[in-house]
Design a protein around this motif. Sequence first.
Motif, PDB file in Angstrom:
ATOM      1  N   ASN A  27      23.366  22.958  26.925  1.00 20.78           N
ATOM      2  CA  ASN A  27      22.927  23.632  28.146  1.00 20.78           C
ATOM      3  C   ASN A  27      24.117  24.092  28.980  1.00 20.78           C
ATOM      4  O   ASN A  27      24.074  25.128  29.645  1.00 20.78           O
ATOM      5  N   THR A  28      25.220  23.345  28.920  1.00 16.43           N
ATOM      6  CA  THR A  28      26.426  23.729  29.655  1.00 16.43           C
ATOM      7  C   THR A  28      27.080  24.942  29.004  1.00 16.43           C
ATOM      8  O   THR A  28      27.501  25.875  29.690  1.00 16.43           O
ATOM      9  N   SER A  29      27.154  24.930  27.682  1.00 10.18           N
ATOM     10  CA  SER A  29      27.731  26.076  26.977  1.00 10.18           C
ATOM     11  C   SER A  29      26.926  27.341  27.238  1.00 10.18           C
ATOM     12  O   SER A  29      27.496  28.432  27.359  1.00 10.18           O
ATOM     13  N   LYS A  30      25.628  27.222  27.325  1.00  7.84           N
ATOM     14  CA  LYS A  30      24.790  28.386  27.600  1.00  7.84           C
ATOM     15  C   LYS A  30      25.152  29.006  28.950  1.00  7.84           C
ATOM     16  O   LYS A  30      25.208  30.236  29.098  1.00  7.84           O
ATOM     17  N   PHE A  48      30.446  34.499  31.374  1.00 10.62           N
ATOM     18  CA  PHE A  48      31.403  35.460  30.824  1.00 10.62           C
ATOM     19  C   PHE A  48      30.746  36.684  30.199  1.00 10.62           C
ATOM     20  O   PHE A  48      31.327  37.767  30.207  1.00 10.62           O
ATOM     21  N   PHE A  49      29.536  36.516  29.667  1.00 14.49           N
ATOM     22  CA  PHE A  49      28.887  37.617  28.967  1.00 14.49           C
ATOM     23  C   PHE A  49      27.959  38.440  29.858  1.00 14.49           C
ATOM     24  O   PHE A  49      27.809  39.648  29.655  1.00 14.49           O
ATOM     25  N   THR A 107      36.897  32.546  24.032  1.00 18.60           N
ATOM     26  CA  THR A 107      37.456  31.529  23.145  1.00 18.60           C
ATOM     27  C   THR A 107      36.728  30.207  23.372  1.00 18.60           C
ATOM     28  O   THR A 107      36.427  29.834  24.515  1.00 18.60           O
ATOM     29  N   VAL A 108      36.430  29.522  22.262  1.00 18.87           N
ATOM     30  CA  VAL A 108      35.606  28.317  22.310  1.00 18.87           C
ATOM     31  C   VAL A 108      36.256  27.210  21.476  1.00 18.87           C
ATOM     32  O   VAL A 108      36.748  27.464  20.371  1.00 18.87           O
ATOM     33  N   THR A 137      26.979  27.216  19.274  1.00 17.19           N
ATOM     34  CA  THR A 137      25.895  28.167  18.987  1.00 17.19           C
ATOM     35  C   THR A 137      25.273  28.815  20.231  1.00 17.19           C
ATOM     36  O   THR A 137      24.805  29.956  20.130  1.00 17.19           O
ATOM     37  N   PRO A 138      25.265  28.173  21.412  1.00 15.82           N
ATOM     38  CA  PRO A 138      24.721  28.888  22.572  1.00 15.82           C
ATOM     39  C   PRO A 138      25.465  30.182  22.881  1.00 15.82           C
ATOM     40  O   PRO A 138      24.858  31.145  23.377  1.00 15.82           O
ATOM     41  N   PHE A 139      26.758  30.236  22.590  1.00 16.77           N
ATOM     42  CA  PHE A 139      27.528  31.459  22.820  1.00 16.77           C
ATOM     43  C   PHE A 139      27.115  32.564  21.850  1.00 16.77           C
ATOM     44  O   PHE A 139      27.303  33.743  22.138  1.00 16.77           O
ATOM     45  N   LEU A 140      26.580  32.167  20.696  1.00 13.86           N
ATOM     46  CA  LEU A 140      26.231  33.126  19.656  1.00 13.86           C
ATOM     47  C   LEU A 140      24.844  33.725  19.839  1.00 13.86           C
ATOM     48  O   LEU A 140      24.423  34.570  19.058  1.00 13.86           O
ATOM     49  N   GLU A 141      24.145  33.308  20.872  1.00 15.92           N
ATOM     50  CA  GLU A 141      22.802  33.815  21.132  1.00 15.92           C
ATOM     51  C   GLU A 141      22.807  35.148  21.877  1.00 15.92           C
ATOM     52  O   GLU A 141      21.755  35.750  22.075  1.00 15.92           O
ATOM     53  N   PHE A 142      23.972  35.619  22.261  1.00 17.87           N
ATOM     54  CA  PHE A 142      24.074  36.839  23.057  1.00 17.87           C
ATOM     55  C   PHE A 142      24.424  38.017  22.142  1.00 17.87           C
ATOM     56  O   PHE A 142      25.507  38.053  21.549  1.00 17.87           O
TER      57      PHE A 142
END
Length: 271
Positions: free
Chosen positions: A99-102, A108-109, A118-119, A129-134
């Motif tokens: 939830n924090t990564s989301k 940023f997005f 960068t992760v 994976t939350p970053f990859l949902e965008f």
Amino acid sequence: MNRAALFSEIKQKSSFLCVGLDPDLSKIPKHLLQEKDPIFSFCRAIIEETAEFAVAYKPNIAFFEALGPKGWETLQKVEEIIPREIFTIADAKRGDIGNTSKLYAKAFFEKMNFDSVTVAPYMGADSVTPFLEFEGKWVILLALTSNAGSMDFQLIKDEKGKPFYQSVLEKSQSWGTPENMMYVVGATRGELIAEVRKVVPDNFFLVPGVGAQGGSLEEVAKYGMNATCGLLVNSSRGIIYASGEKDFAKAARMEAQKLQAEMKRLLDIYL
């Protein structure tokens, strides 16, 4: 920005140069300190003079965060003036539970519209994976970095002799694709770039360590380039601090142009 658009920009400019924006108030030319927003004035001048040769810009978020709320406003302004055809990287090295990564990703997005961030992968899939949902956005995963302390963990071998960074590469292939995941691969580990490329043949690499840290651009291209170039080579201090005087932006332009010329030569050889 998708991979085809990024590759198109690389071909158009004959460049795979990423300019790192690490604006330090103690290092920027003194005359800029009289400006209302010295950091923005510095970054704007660098961007205006180097955009002809750069396919990516990488603001290092720490240099903006250190200024408090005003720094975040400056970061927003800097992101907005980068030409849209140029790939943008929020060098934030985030990585926390889902939830924090989301929320980091939304910051940023959506709020600042960066193309990538960068992760850090240490906490595993649910931190990445939350970053990859965008859609249309990228994760740039830390894999084999160029700092001295990277040897503390990244090169530790398991019982089968596999170094930890290879496990990160292999595992993360199930999280993303070459269309939304890149890897940080340090230029100062030139002898290992070929090993990384064997594991992830199609992904782009963000390569720090060329220039001030002593990495070889020739080695990076020889061992890391693939059919779509597959490289974004970052230079920060070597470009943005090429001069500490009023000619700083022109000096930055000259250094960026030198790197681009060398990159054109290498693209002609390997692509």
